[in-house]
Design a protein around this motif. Structure first.
Motif, PDB file in Angstrom:
ATOM      1  N   VAL A 177      88.789  11.610 -44.231  1.00 44.83           N
ATOM      2  CA  VAL A 177      89.048  12.272 -45.517  1.00 44.83           C
ATOM      3  C   VAL A 177      88.635  11.402 -46.710  1.00 44.83           C
ATOM      4  O   VAL A 177      88.019  11.885 -47.657  1.00 44.83           O
ATOM      5  CB  VAL A 177      90.547  12.654 -45.629  1.00 44.83           C
ATOM      6  CG1 VAL A 177      90.939  12.962 -47.057  1.00 44.83           C
ATOM      7  CG2 VAL A 177      90.848  13.842 -44.735  1.00 44.83           C
ATOM      8  N   LEU A 178      88.981  10.131 -46.649  1.00 48.76           N
ATOM      9  CA  LEU A 178      88.852   9.304 -47.857  1.00 48.76           C
ATOM     10  C   LEU A 178      87.435   9.268 -48.446  1.00 48.76           C
ATOM     11  O   LEU A 178      87.278   9.482 -49.646  1.00 48.76           O
ATOM     12  CB  LEU A 178      89.384   7.895 -47.602  1.00 48.76           C
ATOM     13  CG  LEU A 178      90.914   7.820 -47.501  1.00 48.76           C
ATOM     14  CD1 LEU A 178      91.362   6.435 -47.091  1.00 48.76           C
ATOM     15  CD2 LEU A 178      91.566   8.209 -48.809  1.00 48.76           C
ATOM     16  N   PRO A 179      86.410   9.013 -47.629  1.00 47.81           N
ATOM     17  CA  PRO A 179      85.088   8.950 -48.260  1.00 47.81           C
ATOM     18  C   PRO A 179      84.719  10.260 -48.943  1.00 47.81           C
ATOM     19  O   PRO A 179      84.155  10.274 -50.027  1.00 47.81           O
ATOM     20  CB  PRO A 179      84.146   8.669 -47.088  1.00 47.81           C
ATOM     21  CG  PRO A 179      85.004   8.076 -46.032  1.00 47.81           C
ATOM     22  CD  PRO A 179      86.342   8.711 -46.196  1.00 47.81           C
ATOM     23  N   LYS A 180      85.063  11.366 -48.277  1.00 45.84           N
ATOM     24  CA  LYS A 180      84.670  12.643 -48.864  1.00 45.84           C
ATOM     25  C   LYS A 180      85.495  12.976 -50.093  1.00 45.84           C
ATOM     26  O   LYS A 180      84.996  13.546 -51.054  1.00 45.84           O
ATOM     27  CB  LYS A 180      84.795  13.749 -47.820  1.00 45.84           C
ATOM     28  CG  LYS A 180      83.697  13.649 -46.799  1.00 45.84           C
ATOM     29  CD  LYS A 180      83.933  14.550 -45.621  1.00 45.84           C
ATOM     30  CE  LYS A 180      82.930  14.205 -44.546  1.00 45.84           C
ATOM     31  NZ  LYS A 180      83.418  14.435 -43.213  1.00 45.84           N
ATOM     32  N   ALA A 181      86.749  12.631 -50.035  1.00 43.46           N
ATOM     33  CA  ALA A 181      87.612  12.968 -51.169  1.00 43.46           C
ATOM     34  C   ALA A 181      87.338  12.066 -52.360  1.00 43.46           C
ATOM     35  O   ALA A 181      87.283  12.519 -53.497  1.00 43.46           O
ATOM     36  CB  ALA A 181      89.075  12.857 -50.759  1.00 43.46           C
ATOM     37  N   ILE A 189      89.200  19.237 -49.689  1.00 45.86           N
ATOM     38  CA  ILE A 189      89.220  19.099 -48.233  1.00 45.86           C
ATOM     39  C   ILE A 189      90.353  19.874 -47.580  1.00 45.86           C
ATOM     40  O   ILE A 189      91.486  19.841 -48.047  1.00 45.86           O
ATOM     41  CB  ILE A 189      89.330  17.612 -47.854  1.00 45.86           C
ATOM     42  CG1 ILE A 189      88.027  16.931 -48.277  1.00 45.86           C
ATOM     43  CG2 ILE A 189      89.558  17.435 -46.363  1.00 45.86           C
ATOM     44  CD1 ILE A 189      88.072  15.449 -48.213  1.00 45.86           C
ATOM     45  N   ILE A 190      89.993  20.543 -46.530  1.00 40.73           N
ATOM     46  CA  ILE A 190      91.035  21.090 -45.657  1.00 40.73           C
ATOM     47  C   ILE A 190      91.073  20.158 -44.466  1.00 40.73           C
ATOM     48  O   ILE A 190      90.120  20.098 -43.692  1.00 40.73           O
ATOM     49  CB  ILE A 190      90.674  22.516 -45.217  1.00 40.73           C
ATOM     50  CG1 ILE A 190      90.654  23.435 -46.435  1.00 40.73           C
ATOM     51  CG2 ILE A 190      91.684  23.024 -44.199  1.00 40.73           C
ATOM     52  CD1 ILE A 190      90.128  24.814 -46.148  1.00 40.73           C
ATOM     53  N   ARG A 212      85.121  22.650 -45.196  1.00 38.77           N
ATOM     54  CA  ARG A 212      86.087  23.053 -44.194  1.00 38.77           C
ATOM     55  C   ARG A 212      85.434  22.987 -42.822  1.00 38.77           C
ATOM     56  O   ARG A 212      84.221  22.909 -42.701  1.00 38.77           O
ATOM     57  CB  ARG A 212      86.611  24.456 -44.460  1.00 38.77           C
ATOM     58  CG  ARG A 212      85.563  25.543 -44.351  1.00 38.77           C
ATOM     59  CD  ARG A 212      86.163  26.867 -44.695  1.00 38.77           C
ATOM     60  NE  ARG A 212      87.132  27.234 -43.686  1.00 38.77           N
ATOM     61  CZ  ARG A 212      86.828  27.995 -42.644  1.00 38.77           C
ATOM     62  NH1 ARG A 212      85.616  28.445 -42.482  1.00 38.77           N
ATOM     63  NH2 ARG A 212      87.753  28.301 -41.771  1.00 38.77           N
ATOM     64  N   GLU A 213      86.280  23.019 -41.857  1.00 41.46           N
ATOM     65  CA  GLU A 213      85.743  22.987 -40.514  1.00 41.46           C
ATOM     66  C   GLU A 213      85.905  24.358 -39.891  1.00 41.46           C
ATOM     67  O   GLU A 213      86.939  24.991 -40.030  1.00 41.46           O
ATOM     68  CB  GLU A 213      86.511  21.960 -39.682  1.00 41.46           C
ATOM     69  CG  GLU A 213      86.361  20.585 -40.264  1.00 41.46           C
ATOM     70  CD  GLU A 213      86.495  19.513 -39.217  1.00 41.46           C
ATOM     71  OE1 GLU A 213      86.845  19.842 -38.092  1.00 41.46           O
ATOM     72  OE2 GLU A 213      86.207  18.369 -39.554  1.00 41.46           O
TER      73      GLU A 213
END
Ligand SMILES: Nc1ncnc2c1ncn2[C@@H]1O[C@H](COP(=O)(O)OP(=O)(O)OP(=O)(O)O)[C@@H](O)[C@H]1O
Length: 806
Positions: free
Chosen positions: A383-387, A394-395, A59-60
């Motif tokens: 988002v995509l690479p992390k997800a 991911i938030i 999260r940020e």
């Protein structure tokens, strides 16, 4: 920043289908922060963490308050597709080998993806913890710097946040994604044709010799395009000063600071997908082998049953009975993996997606290309690479209209498709058969993946429909069904956002904000004047259902094609209103905040705040219905004294301390608009009286019919403006007016209608050149105010010095 949260060491043995779905009932009413989250939500998150085996949540820190809860749905999506077993690279070498063996059968048909590095070795991505650490560095900067994409935010605010999809709900609906199980032989849309490429999915004959050549071409073209972009310095160089989280994520594959060999990136992505497939295939082989052996025994019987079922389904579909109530699952003809190959040119266009190092399922890539989505948006890039690679929960947060739906949708759908392919490959392997696309394979896939795969919760039915349609577009013809399902929400509730959020979503930089100061009684005049002067798809927000009804009727009387949208309308009517709005480029929708969140209606040019939004967050969601996906848009606030407090608060939250720019108004046009609105109000008054009369008469007629009695004419009121023969029948008129009075009323009504018609037939302003586009008006106005300011300054200087400056 990423940080760990939740219980550690949670086991990864459970599966998503053990989720306590029933505990999630939209609307989620709490609007306070993560820490203060309602007990059951907290419990749900912990449960999700356990199920996914993922005990941290990325999260940020910039996110806070309701944003966190807002993204429960996204977290949920990510969780349900999170791994329940260690990834292939975490496996001991022996296990990796065996998985590799399975994967050999899986990777079939992928060569054309332009994702292979042609034998080059890709670097291993880091372990999840390392990835989390890397992303910490990356996410500290919130601007997307120096990327090739025109989605780059440029002057947009540095902090991009969102409150997508949460808050006070309208009627709490859900969009449900089912996967793999359903298939029909019809193309749901009747349009399986590509729009961007003008080519249909490649046919099976592409197998064999030519395929390798084409694959090599595609690889070469992608690598060349990627290298060219990188050389031009317009691509996001890995580890560059841009400092975006995207770069940090790519670093995971390529190493910090090292310029990326694009092919290497592709290898990492491809390798990742192969690993995913191998992993899934490995998991399912044993299970499938047993199932297949069983299936082998009973196959003829099972196949006949399935065929019968299919026939029934087809018949039902033909009769239109199989809609499942509200659901309209558009499941097209399932195509084989090979059908999704992109040609070399097409693959080159899609290079920005390849940069992510994430190998999306080829079907998704194909459909993204078909829709002309050649670049991921900033939120998608982050988002995509992390997800997908990092398998993080991911938030996400980004400005309105920035593509968040696909940001969470693509990882979910890619996972579903990849798993399905892996399952089919495992089944083939178990049966010792050569891969053979067709009926047999479909049934294998079907058997393995029946049931719900992912669930997306949406605060309103409209949004659920939209999200489902959006996701459906990228899985067309894959056999994955995306359906909407309704859940009961509080009757008549409006979709207002929870106030007091600590952080707010951002507005796109392509949006212009301006305002008109007005008296309460003049608001109609200003709303009408704007619609008449600047025809274009316009969304007018009001704070009460009664105002939505009244204003839409008034605008209709003034020949503005307006429709209402509010929570007291039946669902069917609401969808009809939306349909009308989306099909007419000059339509006006007068809506309550039911339409404020998430609705993605193409080409909304203007948003008018007839009533000031009750909070800055609501304002942002309302205004965010225009200027979507890089388009320009205008938000106009009509501010009467009673709106002033809310308006000023919004301005101060948005940092507009001098208020919003004043919208230019021509006094003569305001005068004429005032006249017209007055006439239209008179017409409506007569209309209402007439409606009352006919409603009352209908009531008495109905009663007498039911009781089988002869109607006493005295009970009937005469219609103001009724046909003369009705009056001749000797009925008494509107109470208190008498026959003459009624005739007079009818004459007045006709007169008002005629006068209005005459007035409407003339231009609002005698000088037609005054009909200029809004953007032009604002530019002119800015120039005028700059000139004025300069003049003022000069004036002041003159006074002070006593001399005029040159
Ligand atoms: N990569 C892309 N390239 C071009 N257009 C895109 C891309 N991704 C999404 N879009 C389009 O952008 C529009 C906005 O997307 P979406 O509705 O997901 O925005 P959002 O961020 O969820 O907005 P909101 O916060 O208002 O709900 C849609 O019309 C979608 O089709």
């Amino acid at each position: 920043m990423s940080r760990k949260r939740g219980r550690k060491g949670a086991g990864g043995g459970q599966r998503w289908d053990a989720l306590p779905w029933k505990t999630i009932e939209p609307p989620l009413e709490r609007d306070d922060g993560w820490q203060g989250m309602a007990g059951e939500e907290q419990a749900l998150l912990y449960t999700l963490e356990e199920i996914s085996g993922n005990d941290y949540c990325l999260r940020e820190d910039s996110l806070g308050g309701s944003q966190e809860r807002s993204f429960l749905a996204i977290i949920l999506c990510q969780m349900v597709v999170a791994p329940t077993t260690p990834s292939a690279e975490d496996m001991p070498p022996a296990a990796q080998d065996s998985a590799g063996g399975v994967g050999g059968g899986v990777g079939n048909g992928k060569e054309g993806d332009a994702g292979d590095a042609g034998g080059k070795k890709g670097r291993k991505r880091k372990a999840p913890s390392a990835l989390a650490a890397a992303s910490e560095g990356g996410s500290s900067s919130k601007t997307e710097g120096g990327t090739a994409s025109s989605w780059t935010n440029g002057g947009a605010k540095g902090t991009e946040k969102d409150g997508h999809g949460a808050g006070g709900d309208d009627d709490g609906n859900a969009a449900v994604e089912g996967g793999g199980a359903e298939k029909t032989t019809e193309d749901g849309d009747g349009d399986g044709e590509p729009e961007a490429s003008n080519k249909g999915p490649k046919k099976k004959k592409r197998r064999g010799q030519g395929k390798k050549k084409r694959a090599a071409e595609a690889r070469a073209a992608t690598a060349a395009a990627a290298a060219a972009v990188a050389a031009a310095g317009s691509a996001p160089p890995l580890g560059d000063g841009g400092g975006s989280a995207n770069a940090a994520a790519v670093d995971d594959a390529g190493g910090p600071g090292a310029p990326p060999p694009p092919a290497g990136l592709e290898t990492v992505g491809r390798k990742q997908q192969q690993q995913q497939q191998q992993q899934h295939a490995g998991e399912q082989t044993a299970e499938t082998a047993a199932a297949a052996a069983e299936k082998g025994k009973t196959k003829p019987e099972a196949t006949t049953k399935k065929k019968k079922k299919k026939k029934k389904k087809k018949k039902k579909n033909a009769r239109g009975e199989d809609k499942g109530g509200e659901e309209a699952a558009e499941v097209g003809q399932k195509k084989s993996e090979r059908d999704w190959e992109l040609g070399s040119e097409e693959a080159a266009k899609m290079a920005p997606w390849m940069y992510l190092g994430v190998e999306l399922h080829p079907a998704l890539l194909w459909h993204l290309h078909r829709q002309g989505f050649h670049d991921p948006t900033p939120i998608q890039r982050r988002v995509l690479p992390k997800a997908v690679l990092g398998r993080k929960d991911i938030i996400g947060a980004a400005e309105t209209g920035s593509g968040k739906t696909l940001a969470f949708g693509l990882p979910v759908l890619s996972e579903i498709l990849t798993r399905r392919d892996a399952a089919a490959a495992a089944a083939r392997l178990a049966e010792g058969e050569e891969a053979d696309q067709g009926e047999g394979e479909e049934e294998e896939g079907e058997g393995l993946h029946e049931g719900l795969q992912a669930l997306v919760l949406c605060p309103t039915r409209e949004l659920a429909l939209q999200v489902a349609a959006h996701l459906r577009e990228v899985v067309r013809d894959t056999g994955v069904a995306v359906v909407e399902a309704a859940a009961a929400g509080p009757a008549g509730a409006e979709g207002g956002a929870g106030a007091g959020a600590a952080e707010l979503p951002a507005l796109p930089s392509t949006l212009k904000l301006c305002s008109i100061k007005s008296l309460q009684m003049e608001k109609d005049v200003h709303a009408y004047l704007f619609c008449a002067m600047y025809p274009g798809r316009t969304l007018i927000f009001v704070n009460a259902i009664a105002i939505a009804r009244r204003l839409s009727a008034l605008l209709c009387a003034l020949s503005v094609p307006a429709t209402p949208l509010h929570a007291q309308m039946q669902q069917r009517q609401r969808l009809k209103s939306l349909d009308r709005f989306t099909s007419d480029p000059k339509a006006v929708l007068v809506a309550t905040d039911v339409a404020a969140r998430g609705l993605d209606i193409p080409k909304v040019e203007h948003v008018v705040h007839y009533d000031a939004a009750r909070s800055a967050e609501v304002f942002i969601h309302r205004a965010g219905r225009t200027a979507r996906a890089r388009a320009a848009g205008l938000s106009l606030s009509i501010v009467a004294p009673r709106d002033d407090a809310n308006h000023r608060q919004t301005c101060s939250v948005l940092g507009l301390h001098g208020g919003m720019q004043a919208f230019p108004l021509d006094v003569r046009m305001v005068e004429r608009a005032r006249e017209r609105v007055g006439m239209a109000l008179r017409v409506l008054k007569f209309q209402e009286a007439q409606n009352r009369v006919s409603a009352s008469n209908d009531f008495f007629r109905g009663l007498s019919k039911e009781a089988d009695l002869v109607m006493d004419g005295d009970l009937l009121m005469e219609d103001a403006g009724a046909k003369p023969d009705a009056a001749a029948q000797g009925r008494r008129g509107v109470k208190g007016l008498g026959k003459k009075g009624n005739q007079h009323a009818a004459r007045l009504a006709a007169g008002a209608r005629q006068a209005l018609a005459v007035s409407l037939s003339r231009p609002l302003h005698s000088d037609r050149r005054k009909l200029i586009p809004v953007a032009q008006a604002l530019t002119d106005m800015r120039a005028v105010s700059e000139r004025t300011a300069a003049g003022d300054l000069a004036g002041k200087q003159r006074t002070r010095s006593g001399k005029q400056k040159p």
